[in-house]
Design a protein around this motif. Structure first.
Motif, PDB file in Angstrom:
ATOM      1  N   LEU A   1      15.538  44.817  46.719  1.00 38.12           N
ATOM      2  CA  LEU A   1      15.498  45.610  45.489  1.00 38.12           C
ATOM      3  C   LEU A   1      16.880  46.153  45.166  1.00 38.12           C
ATOM      4  O   LEU A   1      17.540  46.742  46.015  1.00 38.12           O
ATOM      5  N   SER A   2      17.303  45.961  43.922  1.00 30.27           N
ATOM      6  CA  SER A   2      18.518  46.635  43.453  1.00 30.27           C
ATOM      7  C   SER A   2      18.168  47.971  42.808  1.00 30.27           C
ATOM      8  O   SER A   2      19.005  48.860  42.688  1.00 30.27           O
ATOM      9  N   LYS A   3      16.885  48.103  42.406  1.00 28.73           N
ATOM     10  CA  LYS A   3      16.442  49.364  41.824  1.00 28.73           C
ATOM     11  C   LYS A   3      14.927  49.454  41.926  1.00 28.73           C
ATOM     12  O   LYS A   3      14.215  48.489  41.663  1.00 28.73           O
ATOM     13  N   ALA A   4      14.444  50.627  42.307  1.00 30.93           N
ATOM     14  CA  ALA A   4      13.010  50.931  42.284  1.00 30.93           C
ATOM     15  C   ALA A   4      12.859  52.392  41.887  1.00 30.93           C
ATOM     16  O   ALA A   4      13.439  53.273  42.524  1.00 30.93           O
ATOM     17  N   LYS A   5      12.120  52.655  40.813  1.00 25.29           N
ATOM     18  CA  LYS A   5      11.991  54.034  40.327  1.00 25.29           C
ATOM     19  C   LYS A   5      10.607  54.247  39.735  1.00 25.29           C
ATOM     20  O   LYS A   5      10.111  53.419  38.963  1.00 25.29           O
ATOM     21  N   LEU A   6      10.011  55.362  40.108  1.00 26.58           N
ATOM     22  CA  LEU A   6       8.767  55.815  39.504  1.00 26.58           C
ATOM     23  C   LEU A   6       9.096  56.926  38.526  1.00 26.58           C
ATOM     24  O   LEU A   6       9.782  57.887  38.884  1.00 26.58           O
ATOM     25  N   ARG A   7       8.606  56.792  37.283  1.00 25.84           N
ATOM     26  CA  ARG A   7       8.900  57.802  36.269  1.00 25.84           C
ATOM     27  C   ARG A   7       7.608  58.371  35.724  1.00 25.84           C
ATOM     28  O   ARG A   7       6.704  57.625  35.326  1.00 25.84           O
ATOM     29  N   MET A   8       7.537  59.698  35.686  1.00 33.96           N
ATOM     30  CA  MET A   8       6.371  60.409  35.159  1.00 33.96           C
ATOM     31  C   MET A   8       6.777  61.144  33.885  1.00 33.96           C
ATOM     32  O   MET A   8       7.698  61.969  33.899  1.00 33.96           O
ATOM     33  N   ASP A   9       6.106  60.820  32.782  1.00 33.27           N
ATOM     34  CA  ASP A   9       6.394  61.412  31.479  1.00 33.27           C
ATOM     35  C   ASP A   9       5.348  62.477  31.176  1.00 33.27           C
ATOM     36  O   ASP A   9       4.142  62.185  31.163  1.00 33.27           O
ATOM     37  N   ASN A  10       5.824  63.681  30.906  1.00 34.81           N
ATOM     38  CA  ASN A  10       4.920  64.810  30.681  1.00 34.81           C
ATOM     39  C   ASN A  10       5.254  65.530  29.386  1.00 34.81           C
ATOM     40  O   ASN A  10       6.404  65.523  28.929  1.00 34.81           O
ATOM     41  N   LEU A  11       4.255  66.162  28.819  1.00 39.11           N
ATOM     42  CA  LEU A  11       4.448  67.110  27.724  1.00 39.11           C
ATOM     43  C   LEU A  11       3.993  68.463  28.237  1.00 39.11           C
ATOM     44  O   LEU A  11       2.823  68.639  28.595  1.00 39.11           O
ATOM     45  N   VAL A  12       4.914  69.425  28.281  1.00 41.60           N
ATOM     46  CA  VAL A  12       4.591  70.745  28.815  1.00 41.60           C
ATOM     47  C   VAL A  12       4.990  71.822  27.816  1.00 41.60           C
ATOM     48  O   VAL A  12       5.805  71.592  26.909  1.00 41.60           O
ATOM     49  N   PHE A  13       4.430  72.999  28.019  1.00 40.81           N
ATOM     50  CA  PHE A  13       4.672  74.141  27.130  1.00 40.81           C
ATOM     51  C   PHE A  13       5.199  75.297  27.981  1.00 40.81           C
ATOM     52  O   PHE A  13       4.410  76.040  28.587  1.00 40.81           O
ATOM     53  N   PRO A  14       6.519  75.437  28.064  1.00 35.92           N
ATOM     54  CA  PRO A  14       7.108  76.479  28.912  1.00 35.92           C
ATOM     55  C   PRO A  14       7.052  77.859  28.269  1.00 35.92           C
ATOM     56  O   PRO A  14       7.111  77.995  27.039  1.00 35.92           O
ATOM     57  N   ILE A  15       6.950  78.870  29.114  1.00 36.89           N
ATOM     58  CA  ILE A  15       6.996  80.273  28.701  1.00 36.89           C
ATOM     59  C   ILE A  15       7.917  81.006  29.665  1.00 36.89           C
ATOM     60  O   ILE A  15       7.757  80.900  30.884  1.00 36.89           O
ATOM     61  N   HIS A  16       8.913  81.712  29.124  1.00 40.85           N
ATOM     62  CA  HIS A  16       9.842  82.467  29.964  1.00 40.85           C
ATOM     63  C   HIS A  16      10.070  83.857  29.382  1.00 40.85           C
ATOM     64  O   HIS A  16      10.088  84.025  28.154  1.00 40.85           O
ATOM     65  N   PHE A  17      10.238  84.806  30.264  1.00 49.60           N
ATOM     66  CA  PHE A  17      10.785  86.102  29.867  1.00 49.60           C
ATOM     67  C   PHE A  17      12.269  86.073  30.219  1.00 49.60           C
ATOM     68  O   PHE A  17      12.636  85.883  31.375  1.00 49.60           O
ATOM     69  N   GLU A  18      13.100  86.220  29.192  1.00 47.64           N
ATOM     70  CA  GLU A  18      14.550  86.125  29.367  1.00 47.64           C
ATOM     71  C   GLU A  18      15.163  87.520  29.283  1.00 47.64           C
ATOM     72  O   GLU A  18      14.875  88.283  28.359  1.00 47.64           O
ATOM     73  N   MET A  19      16.021  87.825  30.257  1.00 52.40           N
ATOM     74  CA  MET A  19      16.667  89.140  30.322  1.00 52.40           C
ATOM     75  C   MET A  19      18.183  88.972  30.268  1.00 52.40           C
ATOM     76  O   MET A  19      18.719  88.008  30.810  1.00 52.40           O
ATOM     77  N   GLY A  20      18.848  89.901  29.616  1.00 55.23           N
ATOM     78  CA  GLY A  20      20.298  89.856  29.542  1.00 55.23           C
ATOM     79  C   GLY A  20      20.816  90.630  28.357  1.00 55.23           C
ATOM     80  O   GLY A  20      20.100  90.869  27.377  1.00 55.23           O
ATOM     81  N   ALA A  21      22.074  91.028  28.457  1.00 49.61           N
ATOM     82  CA  ALA A  21      22.699  91.786  27.378  1.00 49.61           C
ATOM     83  C   ALA A  21      22.956  90.896  26.173  1.00 49.61           C
ATOM     84  O   ALA A  21      22.998  89.665  26.274  1.00 49.61           O
ATOM     85  N   SER A  22      23.119  91.505  25.027  1.00 49.84           N
ATOM     86  CA  SER A  22      23.431  90.777  23.800  1.00 49.84           C
ATOM     87  C   SER A  22      24.379  91.609  22.944  1.00 49.84           C
ATOM     88  O   SER A  22      24.498  92.825  23.125  1.00 49.84           O
ATOM     89  N   LYS A  23      25.019  90.941  22.020  1.00 48.32           N
ATOM     90  CA  LYS A  23      25.964  91.600  21.119  1.00 48.32           C
ATOM     91  C   LYS A  23      25.296  91.810  19.769  1.00 48.32           C
ATOM     92  O   LYS A  23      24.671  90.901  19.227  1.00 48.32           O
ATOM     93  N   VAL A  24      25.424  93.010  19.231  1.00 48.88           N
ATOM     94  CA  VAL A  24      24.834  93.340  17.940  1.00 48.88           C
ATOM     95  C   VAL A  24      25.869  93.129  16.835  1.00 48.88           C
ATOM     96  O   VAL A  24      26.991  93.631  16.923  1.00 48.88           O
TER      97      VAL A  24
END
Length: 357
Positions: A236-259
């Protein structure tokens, strides 16, 4: 995958080049205005010469006396001097505005209709108009002084592998550098508090492409209801398993910002600011395929095997990121096992970069 990667990279480069071109364009505008200022002076001087010439011709023909000609010349000189002063002052103000705002200027009409004039989307099939979306239908509302929600294109990419129960990552049957992942999607960012932007709620959707490359000369095969690795009969010169997904991420993001406050707007910017995001995702598997490249009897062969390989249909996990501005270090871990009914559980894990565009 190669096509998706190409177009995603193209989108990324276009956004970067757009920013660079915008910077260059406003500098070019300033240079053009400086040239225009010189032309204004030359234009008014040429106009004065023409008027003086006409006055002299009228003097030679006897239509004017010496005193009248002198008075007319003085009035013409004053008028052209004031023209130069007023016109060059306008150009100087334009240059000052461009330099102060780095080329980002809004006219009164743009301020009144900034949220109205988004774009019209028209769909054509075989050269005929099929349907269209009028931006006024969507964006016909008053300009918002304070926007609470923003949106971005999100790109993530990096190394992919699997954590196997009772086994360290060093002993993984998958190539550390060869197994990779890629994601592209859309994110909305909503400020949690009314008068502070230190906490944001991020949500959206992502297309995931998780790849696993076995070590050695192995490939994935089904053995009953189990997915196992076996040696391939050819090199084999190449062997790869690929899994394609559709996901819905949710994050709480923290950090300073400029007004940024103006007479018409207030905006919160996280550009060049440190940020941390913690959350998770859930979704489903769109498809699984294995790609094999090898040489058989002197012929190069490429096999694309589209099967489910007993991979889980439901995808859910934890993810987080941290970094400055639009680039962060990104980590995600699938809580669901990669393969259903596996005797030894394997969970997908990814580490890479996250870009917001």
């Amino acid at each position: 995958m190669r096509t998706i990667t190409f177009y995603s990279a193209l989108v990324f480069l276009l956004f970067i080049s757009q920013s660079m071109v915008g910077q260059e364009n406003y500098q070019k505008k300033i240079e053009a205005l400086k040239i225009e200022k010189k032309r204004i002076v030359e234009q008014e001087k040429d106009a004065l010469k023409f008027e003086v010439k006409e006055i002299n011709e009228r003097l030679d023909e006897g239509d004017l006396s010496e005193a009248e000609a002198k008075l007319l010349k003085e009035e013409a000189a004053k008028r052209r001097a004031l023209n130069i002063e007023n016109r060059t002052a306008i150009v100087d103000n334009q240059i000052a505005l461009l330099e102060r705002n780095q080329g980002e200027l809004l006219s009164l009409s743009e301020l009144d209709s900034l949220d109205k004039e988004f774009r019209n989307i028209d769909i054509f099939i075989d050269g005929e108009h099929a349907f269209g979306i009028n931006s006024n239908d969507w964006w016909d509302r008053e300009f918002k002084y304070d926007r609470r929600t923003y949106s971005d294109i999100i790109l993530t990419f990096g190394l992919n592998n699997a954590l196997i129960d009772g086994q360290s990552l060093d002993d993984s049957p998958y190539k550390i550098g060869g197994s990779k992942f890629f994601e592209i999607g859309w994110q909305w960012r909503t400020r949690v508090f009314d008068n502070s932007n230190w906490l944001r709620f991020n949500y959206g959707f992502m297309f995931q492409f998780n790849g696993l490359k076995p070590t050695g000369n192995q490939y994935f095969v089904m053995d009953g209801n189990q997915v196992v690795l076996e040696d391939f009969e050819y090199d084999l010169s190449k062997a790869k398993l690929r899994m394609d997904n559709l996901v819905f991420p949710i994050h709480f993001e923290m950090g300073a910002s400029k007004v940024k406050k103006t007479e018409h707007t207030i905006r919160y910017s996280t550009r060049n600011r440190f940020k941390v995001g913690l959350g998770g995702y859930g979704g489903f598997n769109l498809g699984t395929r294995q790609k094999l490249k090898y040489t058989r009897e002197g012929d190069r062969v490429k096999d694309k095997l589209k099967r489910d390989y007993n991979t889980n249909n439901l995808i859910y996990g934890l993810s987080g990121y941290m970094g400055f501005g639009d680039m962060q270090l990104y980590l995600k871990y699938d809580l669901n096992p990669i393969f259903k009914d596996a005797e030894v559980e394997q969970n997908n894990i990814s580490l890479g970069l996250r870009l917001s565009i």
